[in-house]
Motif scaffolding. Structure first.
Motif, PDB file in Angstrom:
ATOM      1  N   ARG A 186      -5.048  -2.915  11.165  1.00  0.00           N
ATOM      2  CA  ARG A 186      -3.926  -3.854  11.121  1.00  0.00           C
ATOM      3  C   ARG A 186      -4.390  -5.308  11.095  1.00  0.00           C
ATOM      4  NH1 ARG A 186       0.141  -3.202  15.705  1.00  0.00           N
ATOM      5  NH2 ARG A 186       1.186  -4.763  14.404  1.00  0.00           N
ATOM      6  N   LYS A 234      -7.846  -3.493   6.128  1.00  0.00           N
ATOM      7  CA  LYS A 234      -7.089  -3.188   4.917  1.00  0.00           C
ATOM      8  C   LYS A 234      -6.573  -4.423   4.183  1.00  0.00           C
ATOM      9  CE  LYS A 234      -5.398   1.242   6.709  1.00  0.00           C
ATOM     10  NZ  LYS A 234      -6.171   2.062   5.759  1.00  0.00           N
ATOM     11  N   SER A 443       5.100  -6.712   3.890  1.00  0.00           N
ATOM     12  CA  SER A 443       4.437  -5.630   4.616  1.00  0.00           C
ATOM     13  C   SER A 443       4.647  -4.304   3.889  1.00  0.00           C
ATOM     14  CB  SER A 443       4.975  -5.545   6.046  1.00  0.00           C
ATOM     15  OG  SER A 443       4.339  -4.518   6.764  1.00  0.00           O
ATOM     16  N   GLU A 446       2.274  -4.150   0.978  1.00  0.00           N
ATOM     17  CA  GLU A 446       0.910  -3.862   1.429  1.00  0.00           C
ATOM     18  C   GLU A 446       0.734  -2.382   1.754  1.00  0.00           C
ATOM     19  OE1 GLU A 446       0.463  -8.275   3.526  1.00  0.00           O
ATOM     20  OE2 GLU A 446       0.698  -6.470   4.761  1.00  0.00           O
ATOM     21  N   HIS A 447       1.672  -1.826   2.498  1.00  0.00           N
ATOM     22  CA  HIS A 447       1.527  -0.428   2.917  1.00  0.00           C
ATOM     23  C   HIS A 447       1.641   0.540   1.744  1.00  0.00           C
ATOM     24  CE1 HIS A 447       1.950  -2.167   6.927  1.00  0.00           C
ATOM     25  NE2 HIS A 447       1.443  -1.043   7.389  1.00  0.00           N
ATOM     26  N   GLU A 448       2.343   0.148   0.709  1.00  0.00           N
ATOM     27  CA  GLU A 448       2.417   1.004  -0.473  1.00  0.00           C
ATOM     28  C   GLU A 448       1.090   1.038  -1.222  1.00  0.00           C
ATOM     29  OE1 GLU A 448       5.793  -0.379  -2.666  1.00  0.00           O
ATOM     30  OE2 GLU A 448       7.235   0.696  -1.397  1.00  0.00           O
ATOM     31  N   TRP A 450      -1.839   0.946   0.623  1.00  0.00           N
ATOM     32  CA  TRP A 450      -2.750   1.630   1.542  1.00  0.00           C
ATOM     33  C   TRP A 450      -2.457   3.115   1.722  1.00  0.00           C
ATOM     34  CZ3 TRP A 450      -1.348  -2.649   5.550  1.00  0.00           C
ATOM     35  CH2 TRP A 450      -1.926  -3.858   5.158  1.00  0.00           C
ATOM     36  N   TYR A 451      -1.185   3.500   1.608  1.00  0.00           N
ATOM     37  CA  TYR A 451      -0.805   4.868   1.957  1.00  0.00           C
ATOM     38  C   TYR A 451      -0.006   5.518   0.831  1.00  0.00           C
ATOM     39  CZ  TYR A 451      -2.027   3.313   6.668  1.00  0.00           C
ATOM     40  OH  TYR A 451      -2.688   2.823   7.757  1.00  0.00           O
ATOM     41  N   TYR A 513       6.217   1.338   9.383  1.00  0.00           N
ATOM     42  CA  TYR A 513       4.961   0.958   8.735  1.00  0.00           C
ATOM     43  C   TYR A 513       3.814   0.881   9.741  1.00  0.00           C
ATOM     44  CZ  TYR A 513       7.448  -0.029   4.403  1.00  0.00           C
ATOM     45  OH  TYR A 513       8.187   0.088   3.260  1.00  0.00           O
ATOM     46  N   LEU A 516       2.207   4.183  10.556  1.00  0.00           N
ATOM     47  CA  LEU A 516       1.319   4.770   9.557  1.00  0.00           C
ATOM     48  C   LEU A 516      -0.146   4.582   9.919  1.00  0.00           C
ATOM     49  CD1 LEU A 516       3.113   3.634   6.262  1.00  0.00           C
ATOM     50  CD2 LEU A 516       3.339   5.811   7.458  1.00  0.00           C
ATOM     51  N   HIS A 517      -0.442   3.524  10.651  1.00  0.00           N
ATOM     52  CA  HIS A 517      -1.832   3.258  11.018  1.00  0.00           C
ATOM     53  C   HIS A 517      -2.360   4.287  12.015  1.00  0.00           C
ATOM     54  CE1 HIS A 517      -2.119  -0.742   9.035  1.00  0.00           C
ATOM     55  NE2 HIS A 517      -0.806  -0.687   9.179  1.00  0.00           N
ATOM     56  N   ASN A 524      -4.122   8.795   4.874  1.00  0.00           N
ATOM     57  CA  ASN A 524      -4.700   7.576   4.311  1.00  0.00           C
ATOM     58  C   ASN A 524      -5.341   7.881   2.963  1.00  0.00           C
ATOM     59  OD1 ASN A 524      -5.547   4.995   4.084  1.00  0.00           O
ATOM     60  ND2 ASN A 524      -7.113   5.099   5.673  1.00  0.00           N
TER      61      ASN A 524
END
Length: 525
Positions: A186, A234, A443, A446-448, A450-451, A513, A516-517, A524
């Motif tokens: 994060r 990330k 955010s 970004e998460h789209e 990474w995951y 979100y 998810l970490h 991942n």
């Protein structure tokens, strides 16, 4: 000498406002000095941590305590340093950073416990300082510590910033080594593509100016790949004042090359950077650049727009036009890069016309960041062109001893009532909101990256954005178009009620979100 260096113990103290961000200047300085054989530890603290708690964790066995100081942590650094001196009167206190570089005379006059202030880039001056202190302590050399970029209470004159001409060294990574993989995932790794100078000339700013020295692109890529694979970071934030300085074709092709090399690594990272409003134009090269930036993972770009009217842009020495501002926002949106707007709605010379034009500009570009509408009073600091202008025209309220965030009055009295209400009544309410649509939106972007196989909220957030704009136009136009404060007061509760109610929706999305970490809902990539 190396064995003697180990006997001289040094503690770096970093005070940050946001835990997700390390301290790029101090981490780089730490890496450089450790490589030179100095015995240095570092402690990271939050600016919100109580003084007593911090002092309980700091050992008095060190010879020198060094602080990375900025305007927001200055008071906390001073309080810690003062307590250290009270407990250990022979402790050496060293301040560094952009803030003491600009205001070292004022800081020295305010604080008798500071022994040294390093001006500008700290690597070479601090190396000289430490070597001199070690020789004096262990070899009784009694050397006079005198350097163009080191200030002492007895040596204040003829000083200048130190500028690095070589920036090949790598930072220390303590901030990641001490933490868990999930928390590191994060965090945002800050890095610069060149030395810490700015080619702008904004009237409200006193950033350092100098000759640009670029970092080697392969070294940049290597560092990014290392923190990603080693620590699980990330997101990368290029913290150059303008990643395209000095807005030349060479600078653009250099960024294009960097993006190509990052893309070849398949790191699945998110990137952020700063740009100026005139950094990008509607040219084939710039379109190719924006396209590869988005492909590699640039999801947001902070742009120093500052104003939606030409009179304010000229006041701020932006050397841009309102058309430039519209153009770069449109270009970024075309490539699905989120534009984060640096914006100043109000200043000592604000008029009804300029405020109206700023408000209309923000509405036209569908800005939903309330801080740009309400919290955007220009900050006037000493040693800036705007300070000198306002002082000459009798608009400053504070006396000459105040050098930071100097209070001012308004030349046009017609705006004073509304702006004082915004500053004193509305901003405290704004600060109570914990979640904000814009940063939840990027955010999501970004998460789209990474995951995979995650919930999609783009339609929901787009719907909220549309509603937010309608609410902003409906209520804030009463203040900034009609300038009818009494009318606004009658409906203000409904305005705040809307955004307070929206918080629960934003919190639910953002919490998802964050979960998810911990790999609760997805695998991942």
């Amino acid at each position: 000498m190396d064995k003697i260096k180990e006997k001289f113990r040094i503690l770096f103290i970093s005070i940050n406002n946001v835990w997700r961000y390390g301290n790029i200047g101090m981490d780089q300085l730490l890496g450089y000095l450790r490589n030179k054989g100095f015995n240095i530890d570092i402690q990271y603290y939050s600016n919100k941590t109580k003084l007593e708690e911090i002092m309980d964790s700091i050992s008095m066995e060190y010879d020198l305590y060094a602080f990375s100081v900025n305007s927001s942590n200055y008071n906390k650094c001073c309080n810690i340093a003062k307590e250290i001196k009270n407990k250990k009167d022979d402790a050496i206190i060293d301040f560094g950073g952009g803030y003491p570089t600009r205001y070292y005379r004022e800081i020295v006059s305010e604080n008798k416990f500071i022994d040294y202030i390093v001006l500008g880039d700290g690597e070479k001056p601090t190396e000289y300082l430490l070597e001199s202190l070690i020789k004096n302590k262990f070899f009784q050399c009694n050397l006079e510590i005198k350097h163009d970029s080191i200030v002492t209470p007895f040596d204040l004159d003829n000083k200048k910033d130190y500028f690095n001409t070589n920036i090949t060294w790598t930072p220390a990574y303590d901030y990641y080594i001490r933490d868990s993989y999930n928390r590191n995932s994060r965090k945002v790794h800050c890095i610069q593509t060149k030395n810490n100078v700015c080619t702008g000339n904004c009237s409200f700013c006193n950033e350092r100016h100098g000759k640009i020295v670029y970092k080697n692109i392969d070294d940049i890529v290597e560092q990014i790949e290392y923190v990603s694979k080693k620590f699980g970071v990330k997101k990368i934030f290029f913290t150059d004042d303008n990643i395209l300085d000095p807005n030349t074709e060479i600078a653009k092709r250099r960024l294009f090359e960097l993006c190509e090399k990052l893309k070849s690594k398949n790191l699945n990272l998110a990137y952020q950077c700063y740009m100026k409003a005139n950094s990008i134009d509607d040219t084939p090269l710039d379109h190719r650049l924006l396209n590869i930036m988005r492909e590699v993972g640039f999801v947001e770009v902070f742009i120093g727009i500052e104003s939606g009217n030409q009179s304010d842009l000229d006041l701020y020495n932006k050397y841009t036009t309102v058309r430039d501002n519209y153009k770069i926002i449109d270009l970024l949106k075309k490539y699905n890069i989120f534009p984060i707007l640096g914006f100043i709605s109000f200043n000592p010379y604000s008029s009804k016309k300029s405020i109206k034009e700023n408000f209309e500009f923000l509405c036209n570009v569908e800005c939903t960041y309330l801080f740009n509408y309400l919290y955007s009073f220009v900050v006037i600091n000493k040693y800036t062109d705007l300070y000198n202008k306002a002082s000459k025209e009798g608009l400053l309220i504070d006396d000459e001893k105040q050098y930071l965030d100097v209070k001012y009055k308004y030349k046009n009295k017609e705006v004073e009532e509304v702006l004082e209400y915004v500053r004193n009544k509305m901003i405290p309410k704004l600060n109570k909101l914990d979640y904000e649509l814009d940063w939840v939106t990027y955010s999501m972007l970004e998460h789209e990256i990474w995951y995979k196989d995650i919930n999609r909220y783009s339609d929901k957030l787009a719907e909220l954005k549309k509603r937010d704009i309608e609410v902003i136009k409906k209520y804030l136009s009463i203040l900034f178009i009609e300038f009818d404060l009494e009318k606004f007061k009658k409906v203000e509760d409904k305005f705040w009620e809307y955004f307070i109610n929206e918080e629960s929706i934003l919190k639910e999305i953002y919490d998802y979100y964050i979960s998810l970490h911990n790999n609760e809902y997805c695998t991942n990539i």
